[in-house]
Design a protein around this motif. Structure first.
Motif, PDB file in Angstrom:
ATOM      1  N   GLN A  61     -67.125 -97.297 -83.799  1.00  0.00           N
ATOM      2  CA  GLN A  61     -67.722 -97.061 -85.110  1.00  0.00           C
ATOM      3  C   GLN A  61     -67.785 -98.371 -85.884  1.00  0.00           C
ATOM      4  O   GLN A  61     -66.829 -99.140 -85.904  1.00  0.00           O
ATOM      5  CB  GLN A  61     -66.895 -96.033 -85.880  1.00  0.00           C
ATOM      6  N   ALA A  62     -68.918 -98.624 -86.516  1.00  0.00           N
ATOM      7  CA  ALA A  62     -69.095 -99.872 -87.244  1.00  0.00           C
ATOM      8  C   ALA A  62     -68.363 -99.823 -88.582  1.00  0.00           C
ATOM      9  O   ALA A  62     -68.333 -98.787 -89.253  1.00  0.00           O
ATOM     10  CB  ALA A  62     -70.584-100.136 -87.484  1.00  0.00           C
ATOM     11  N   GLU A  85     -67.500-102.155 -92.363  1.00  0.00           N
ATOM     12  CA  GLU A  85     -68.247-102.962 -93.324  1.00  0.00           C
ATOM     13  C   GLU A  85     -68.513-104.368 -92.789  1.00  0.00           C
ATOM     14  O   GLU A  85     -69.579-104.946 -93.041  1.00  0.00           O
ATOM     15  CB  GLU A  85     -67.487-103.036 -94.650  1.00  0.00           C
ATOM     16  N   ASP A 138     -69.203-105.175 -89.906  1.00  0.00           N
ATOM     17  CA  ASP A 138     -70.198-105.136 -88.831  1.00  0.00           C
ATOM     18  C   ASP A 138     -71.623-105.026 -89.348  1.00  0.00           C
ATOM     19  O   ASP A 138     -72.566-105.085 -88.550  1.00  0.00           O
ATOM     20  CB  ASP A 138     -69.922-103.952 -87.898  1.00  0.00           C
ATOM     21  N   VAL A 139     -71.807-104.852 -90.649  1.00  0.00           N
ATOM     22  CA  VAL A 139     -73.164-104.690 -91.193  1.00  0.00           C
ATOM     23  C   VAL A 139     -74.068-105.858 -90.808  1.00  0.00           C
ATOM     24  O   VAL A 139     -75.203-105.645 -90.335  1.00  0.00           O
ATOM     25  CB  VAL A 139     -73.125-104.494 -92.724  1.00  0.00           C
ATOM     26  N   ARG A 171     -76.140-100.153 -94.617  1.00  0.00           N
ATOM     27  CA  ARG A 171     -74.873-100.145 -95.367  1.00  0.00           C
ATOM     28  C   ARG A 171     -74.443 -98.721 -95.700  1.00  0.00           C
ATOM     29  O   ARG A 171     -73.262 -98.374 -95.596  1.00  0.00           O
ATOM     30  CB  ARG A 171     -75.015-100.987 -96.630  1.00  0.00           C
ATOM     31  N   VAL A 194     -73.223 -96.964 -92.501  1.00  0.00           N
ATOM     32  CA  VAL A 194     -71.908 -97.464 -92.117  1.00  0.00           C
ATOM     33  C   VAL A 194     -70.832 -96.826 -92.994  1.00  0.00           C
ATOM     34  O   VAL A 194     -69.772 -96.400 -92.505  1.00  0.00           O
ATOM     35  CB  VAL A 194     -71.858 -99.003 -92.226  1.00  0.00           C
ATOM     36  N   THR A 200     -72.838 -95.160 -88.012  1.00  0.00           N
ATOM     37  CA  THR A 200     -73.362 -96.281 -87.231  1.00  0.00           C
ATOM     38  C   THR A 200     -72.317 -96.780 -86.241  1.00  0.00           C
ATOM     39  O   THR A 200     -71.135 -96.882 -86.566  1.00  0.00           O
ATOM     40  CB  THR A 200     -73.800 -97.424 -88.166  1.00  0.00           C
ATOM     41  N   TYR A 201     -72.793 -97.126 -85.029  1.00  0.00           N
ATOM     42  CA  TYR A 201     -71.908 -97.554 -83.957  1.00  0.00           C
ATOM     43  C   TYR A 201     -72.436 -98.853 -83.342  1.00  0.00           C
ATOM     44  O   TYR A 201     -73.647 -99.111 -83.333  1.00  0.00           O
ATOM     45  CB  TYR A 201     -71.804 -96.467 -82.882  1.00  0.00           C
ATOM     46  N   THR A 223     -76.705-101.268 -80.898  1.00  0.00           N
ATOM     47  CA  THR A 223     -76.280-100.435 -82.023  1.00  0.00           C
ATOM     48  C   THR A 223     -77.066 -99.131 -82.020  1.00  0.00           C
ATOM     49  O   THR A 223     -78.159 -99.053 -81.442  1.00  0.00           O
ATOM     50  CB  THR A 223     -76.475-101.169 -83.368  1.00  0.00           C
ATOM     51  N   ARG A 278     -77.319 -95.176 -84.504  1.00  0.00           N
ATOM     52  CA  ARG A 278     -76.816 -94.275 -85.533  1.00  0.00           C
ATOM     53  C   ARG A 278     -76.766 -92.869 -84.950  1.00  0.00           C
ATOM     54  O   ARG A 278     -77.750 -92.398 -84.374  1.00  0.00           O
ATOM     55  CB  ARG A 278     -77.738 -94.311 -86.754  1.00  0.00           C
TER      56      ARG A 278
END
Length: 286
Positions: free
Chosen positions: A111-112, A114, A116-117, A149, A152, A157-158, A169, A171
């Motif tokens: 899981q992403a 912040e 990772d944005v 954003r 996430v 988002t992954y 990536t 979603r």
């Protein structure tokens, strides 16, 4: 030139092992490659003749000139007939050292957060630029800043990493009312914004991500893995059909976007074809 002809021969051998529309792409790629090789070889002959001060006969010069024109025409014609979004097999046809199918050891999907944005946005922008450079105007670079954003923050988002390197990536969410609004909408999980870096195109990373998403969908007690892509991109539609997805239909979503809708039974799906998709694998603008 010897290396170009060697890799061309390898491409011809690989083409014989392909089937269906991908084989047609590969044949056109081989035609383009051979034509360019002939053109460069003829130029090399002219250069060597000048360097060695050799005066070829008029007949031989005319023959070489004819080869130049025919090779240029053949290369242009074959290139013009190629689809805007080509399969990984035809794109990697002449590589000396191709990444073996499924060769993504150490891949993990997380899981992403912040932090990772920027990584997610970079992958999406790279995919958009690659598709746009081939005349497929689906996303524009920089389209998804605020949306990424928000997703996430919601935990949707992954990021897939290969040996720690961000490679792809997607979603995964549990509703997509802008595209799917049928009676079975609450019995599915939805994959959006699935994108892979070019360095990992041609691997089985996309099938593995889809299988991972199916496992999450089963954990939720839902049945369908659903996604959509642009109805104008035949390569993506073919990829999903070959990966066991059923074509559900098309839907005009707005802004000129017409989505091709696909779903696969997450409770009893078959494995994907084992090869990668183009950089941009699924649509969805939410």
């Amino acid at each position: 030139m010897a290396v170009r002809w060697l890799t061309t021969g390898a491409g011809v051998a690989r083409t014989r092992r392909l089937e269906g529309p991908i084989r047609g792409e590969a044949r056109r790629a081989v035609t383009t490659r051979v034509s360019v090789n002939v053109f460069l070889s003829v130029l090399a002959i002219f250069v060597w003749a000048i360097v060695l001060q050799v005066q070829p006969t008029n007949l031989f010069t005319g023959f070489l000139g004819m080869l130049l024109m025919v090779s240029l025409f053949a290369a242009a014609a074959a290139g013009f007939m190629q689809p805007a979004c080509r399969s990984p097999e035809s794109l990697n046809l002449f590589a000396l050292h191709r990444r073996p199918r499924g060769a993504v050891p150490g891949a993990s999907i997380e899981q992403a957060g912040e932090d990772d944005v920027p990584v997610v946005l970079s992958i999406l922008d790279e995919a958009a630029e690659w598709m746009n450079s081939r005349g497929v105007d689906i996303w524009g670079p920089g389209t998804f800043g605020d949306s990424v954003r928000d997703s996430v923050t919601r935990g949707e988002t992954y990021v897939a990493r290969v040996d720690g390197d961000p490679a792809a990536t997607m979603r995964l969410c549990w509703t997509d009312p802008n595209v799917w609004d049928d009676a079975d909408a609450e019995n599915a999980g939805y994959v959006l914004r699935l994108a892979v870096r070019r360095a990992y195109a041609g691997t089985n990373l996309v099938p593995r991500m889809l299988e991972w998403a199916e496992a999450r969908i089963r954990d939720k007690g839902r049945r369908w893995l659903r996604l959509d892509c642009s109805a104008r991109v035949d390569g993506l539609k073919r990829y999903y059909s070959e990966s066991g997805f059923d074509f559900v239909g098309e839907k005009a979503v707005g802004g000129g976007w017409v989505a091709a809708l696909y779903q696969r039974d997450a409770q009893g799906s078959v494995p994907g074809p084992g090869h990668g998709a183009p950089s941009l694998a699924s649509g969805g603008s939410d």
